[in-house]
Design a protein around this motif. Sequence first.
Motif, PDB file in Angstrom:
ATOM      1  N   GLN A  19      11.727   4.545   1.005  1.00 20.24           N
ATOM      2  CA  GLN A  19      10.357   5.028   1.469  1.00 20.24           C
ATOM      3  C   GLN A  19       9.416   3.833   1.246  1.00 20.24           C
ATOM      4  O   GLN A  19       8.452   3.711   2.210  1.00 20.24           O
ATOM      5  CB  GLN A  19       9.898   6.164   0.694  1.00 20.24           C
ATOM      6  CG  GLN A  19      10.671   7.723   0.825  1.00 20.24           C
ATOM      7  CD  GLN A  19      10.273   8.648   0.056  1.00 20.24           C
ATOM      8  OE1 GLN A  19      10.103   8.601  -0.982  1.00 20.24           O
ATOM      9  NE2 GLN A  19      10.067  10.036   0.776  1.00 20.24           N
ATOM     10  N   ALA A  20       9.601   3.175   0.068  1.00 14.88           N
ATOM     11  CA  ALA A  20       8.641   2.313  -0.137  1.00 14.88           C
ATOM     12  C   ALA A  20       8.677   0.967   0.697  1.00 14.88           C
ATOM     13  O   ALA A  20       7.602   0.578   1.218  1.00 14.88           O
ATOM     14  CB  ALA A  20       8.810   1.825  -1.696  1.00 14.88           C
ATOM     15  N   LEU A  21       9.805   0.533   1.068  1.00 15.23           N
ATOM     16  CA  LEU A  21      10.161  -0.397   1.962  1.00 15.23           C
ATOM     17  C   LEU A  21       9.466  -0.268   3.488  1.00 15.23           C
ATOM     18  O   LEU A  21       9.123  -0.915   3.847  1.00 15.23           O
ATOM     19  CB  LEU A  21      11.699  -0.601   2.330  1.00 15.23           C
ATOM     20  CG  LEU A  21      12.107  -1.815   3.114  1.00 15.23           C
ATOM     21  CD1 LEU A  21      11.575  -3.162   2.612  1.00 15.23           C
ATOM     22  CD2 LEU A  21      13.597  -1.904   3.276  1.00 15.23           C
ATOM     23  N   GLU A  22       9.623   1.109   3.904  1.00 16.11           N
ATOM     24  CA  GLU A  22       9.125   1.421   5.273  1.00 16.11           C
ATOM     25  C   GLU A  22       7.692   1.399   4.917  1.00 16.11           C
ATOM     26  O   GLU A  22       6.937   0.807   5.895  1.00 16.11           O
ATOM     27  CB  GLU A  22       9.186   2.855   5.543  1.00 16.11           C
ATOM     28  CG  GLU A  22      10.725   3.120   5.890  1.00 16.11           C
ATOM     29  CD  GLU A  22      11.003   2.753   7.483  1.00 16.11           C
ATOM     30  OE1 GLU A  22       9.996   3.120   8.067  1.00 16.11           O
ATOM     31  OE2 GLU A  22      12.154   2.142   7.714  1.00 16.11           O
ATOM     32  N   TRP A  23       7.101   1.864   4.044  1.00 15.81           N
ATOM     33  CA  TRP A  23       5.499   1.719   3.697  1.00 15.81           C
ATOM     34  C   TRP A  23       5.033   0.217   3.763  1.00 15.81           C
ATOM     35  O   TRP A  23       3.969  -0.352   4.360  1.00 15.81           O
ATOM     36  CB  TRP A  23       5.012   2.319   2.442  1.00 15.81           C
ATOM     37  CG  TRP A  23       3.547   2.465   2.517  1.00 15.81           C
ATOM     38  CD1 TRP A  23       2.692   1.694   2.053  1.00 15.81           C
ATOM     39  CD2 TRP A  23       2.533   3.767   2.685  1.00 15.81           C
ATOM     40  NE1 TRP A  23       1.442   2.176   1.972  1.00 15.81           N
ATOM     41  CE2 TRP A  23       1.492   3.223   2.472  1.00 15.81           C
ATOM     42  CE3 TRP A  23       3.137   5.058   3.059  1.00 15.81           C
ATOM     43  CZ2 TRP A  23       0.329   4.198   2.744  1.00 15.81           C
ATOM     44  CZ3 TRP A  23       2.106   5.838   3.618  1.00 15.81           C
ATOM     45  CH2 TRP A  23       0.695   5.692   3.059  1.00 15.81           C
ATOM     46  N   VAL A 106       5.591   0.391  -4.320  1.00 11.22           N
ATOM     47  CA  VAL A 106       6.725   0.965  -5.231  1.00 11.22           C
ATOM     48  C   VAL A 106       7.075   2.340  -4.656  1.00 11.22           C
ATOM     49  O   VAL A 106       6.104   3.210  -4.272  1.00 11.22           O
ATOM     50  CB  VAL A 106       6.752   1.043  -6.568  1.00 11.22           C
ATOM     51  CG1 VAL A 106       6.488  -0.563  -7.057  1.00 11.22           C
ATOM     52  CG2 VAL A 106       5.483   1.651  -6.905  1.00 11.22           C
ATOM     53  N   GLY A 107       8.463   2.665  -4.927  1.00 10.98           N
ATOM     54  CA  GLY A 107       8.589   4.198  -4.648  1.00 10.98           C
ATOM     55  C   GLY A 107       8.576   5.001  -5.847  1.00 10.98           C
ATOM     56  O   GLY A 107       8.195   4.395  -7.055  1.00 10.98           O
ATOM     57  N   PRO A 144      10.174   9.227   4.977  1.00 10.82           N
ATOM     58  CA  PRO A 144       9.213  10.288   5.395  1.00 10.82           C
ATOM     59  C   PRO A 144       8.920   9.978   6.719  1.00 10.82           C
ATOM     60  O   PRO A 144       8.478   9.160   7.282  1.00 10.82           O
ATOM     61  CB  PRO A 144       7.862   9.978   4.415  1.00 10.82           C
ATOM     62  CG  PRO A 144       8.236   8.677   4.063  1.00 10.82           C
ATOM     63  CD  PRO A 144       9.624   8.087   4.249  1.00 10.82           C
ATOM     64  N   VAL A 145       8.829  11.165   7.522  1.00  5.84           N
ATOM     65  CA  VAL A 145       8.622  11.395   8.747  1.00  5.84           C
ATOM     66  C   VAL A 145       7.259  12.334   9.087  1.00  5.84           C
ATOM     67  O   VAL A 145       7.402  13.530   9.067  1.00  5.84           O
ATOM     68  CB  VAL A 145       9.548  12.021   9.953  1.00  5.84           C
ATOM     69  CG1 VAL A 145       9.356  11.972  11.272  1.00  5.84           C
ATOM     70  CG2 VAL A 145      10.932  11.242   9.826  1.00  5.84           C
ATOM     71  N   PRO A 146       6.116  11.684   9.043  1.00  3.51           N
ATOM     72  CA  PRO A 146       4.839  12.711   9.019  1.00  3.51           C
ATOM     73  C   PRO A 146       4.738  13.304  10.156  1.00  3.51           C
ATOM     74  O   PRO A 146       5.028  12.921  11.180  1.00  3.51           O
ATOM     75  CB  PRO A 146       3.698  11.501   8.841  1.00  3.51           C
ATOM     76  CG  PRO A 146       4.272  10.510   9.453  1.00  3.51           C
ATOM     77  CD  PRO A 146       5.823  10.106   9.182  1.00  3.51           C
ATOM     78  N   LEU A 147       4.405  14.566  10.151  1.00  5.81           N
ATOM     79  CA  LEU A 147       4.043  15.546  11.176  1.00  5.81           C
ATOM     80  C   LEU A 147       2.702  15.339  11.604  1.00  5.81           C
ATOM     81  O   LEU A 147       2.404  15.930  12.752  1.00  5.81           O
ATOM     82  CB  LEU A 147       4.582  16.795  10.770  1.00  5.81           C
ATOM     83  CG  LEU A 147       5.843  17.313  10.142  1.00  5.81           C
ATOM     84  CD1 LEU A 147       6.128  18.663   9.756  1.00  5.81           C
ATOM     85  CD2 LEU A 147       7.096  16.850  11.357  1.00  5.81           C
ATOM     86  N   HIS A 148       1.913  14.779  10.784  1.00  9.82           N
ATOM     87  CA  HIS A 148       0.476  14.790  11.176  1.00  9.82           C
ATOM     88  C   HIS A 148       0.120  13.138  10.579  1.00  9.82           C
ATOM     89  O   HIS A 148       0.523  12.617   9.855  1.00  9.82           O
ATOM     90  CB  HIS A 148      -0.424  15.775  10.613  1.00  9.82           C
ATOM     91  CG  HIS A 148       0.012  15.861   8.956  1.00  9.82           C
ATOM     92  ND1 HIS A 148      -0.544  15.198   8.091  1.00  9.82           N
ATOM     93  CD2 HIS A 148       0.611  16.855   8.286  1.00  9.82           C
ATOM     94  CE1 HIS A 148      -0.297  15.338   6.882  1.00  9.82           C
ATOM     95  NE2 HIS A 148       0.512  16.669   7.185  1.00  9.82           N
TER      96      HIS A 148
END
Length: 312
Positions: A19-23, A106-107, A144-148
């Motif tokens: 998740q942290a890497l994606e961000w 960081v995660g 995380p796949v944000p829906l909004h």
Amino acid sequence: MTETREVVVGYDGSDFSMQALEWAMDEAELRQLPLRVAHAWRWPYGQAEEEVKLHLRKAAEHVLYHGADCARSCSSSITEVTADLYEGSAAERLVELSARAELVVVGSRGMGALARTVLGSIAGYVAAHACCPVVVVRGPGPIPVPLHRGAVVLGMAADTRDEAIGFAFGEADVRQLSLVAVRGGPLQPMPWLSQGPPMPEPGIVAKTAEGEMIERLRPWQIRYPEVAVRVHGVTGPPKDVLADLSREASLMVVGGARGHGRLGSVTRSILQRSACAVAVVPAPVLSEEDVAPAGSARTEAARSGDARAAAD
């Protein structure tokens, strides 16, 4: 010659570090900065032959290079991806890298027993001691796949620094999101407290807080005219309101340490309870004394946190 700043991400191969890497990749793309993927390792069992330790180092290299390769293959717009392998404390290394970073990501948790806690010791330590803003990425799943696309929420107080306000506006601007600023007022008196001067009506308290926020944010709205801003004055502790708003937000922005790595009560609460990523923005570092030297109590606290992680 000015040193190029970079986005730093702590990566250990866990779902939370993914998740942290994606961000961090997103931030590096938006800011057009290099990305440094950092991983720390240490031998947790006392004395051992170097050949034995080499096996653990090789495993650490495999984890790190996997994360760096993911960043390179998933993004063609990041200017540079660097793999940073460090033998020692992960928390200490990330704080060290923060001295020349634009942002550290960081995660919220790591591997082992830390994954059963609300906030990992490394994430909490880095958020409290880093020299630059730290984003602690939170979420229920591996990626995380944000829906909004929720707003950026800024938790304000009377002494909120410009660094936190500017960071919140900057994130809202590059992500094309609105900004919600929240500030709390005093608690209402208990019914049995009949003595003392009367407390103002809650509505008046909220309106006063909103007026003060509007004045404080006015220069930033001029600087970022594309960012839609809404102010929200509340009575009572703001941490509950911020936690509720985090369920629909993309990012929560709060102030950092109040000297010697002590986070405020609202910041600590949000790091524990937020449903979205949290950015902790510190005051500017004025001298090298703000970065802990090796052997200090701060460094030992980081090492003890990593030792617990290794033991678990």
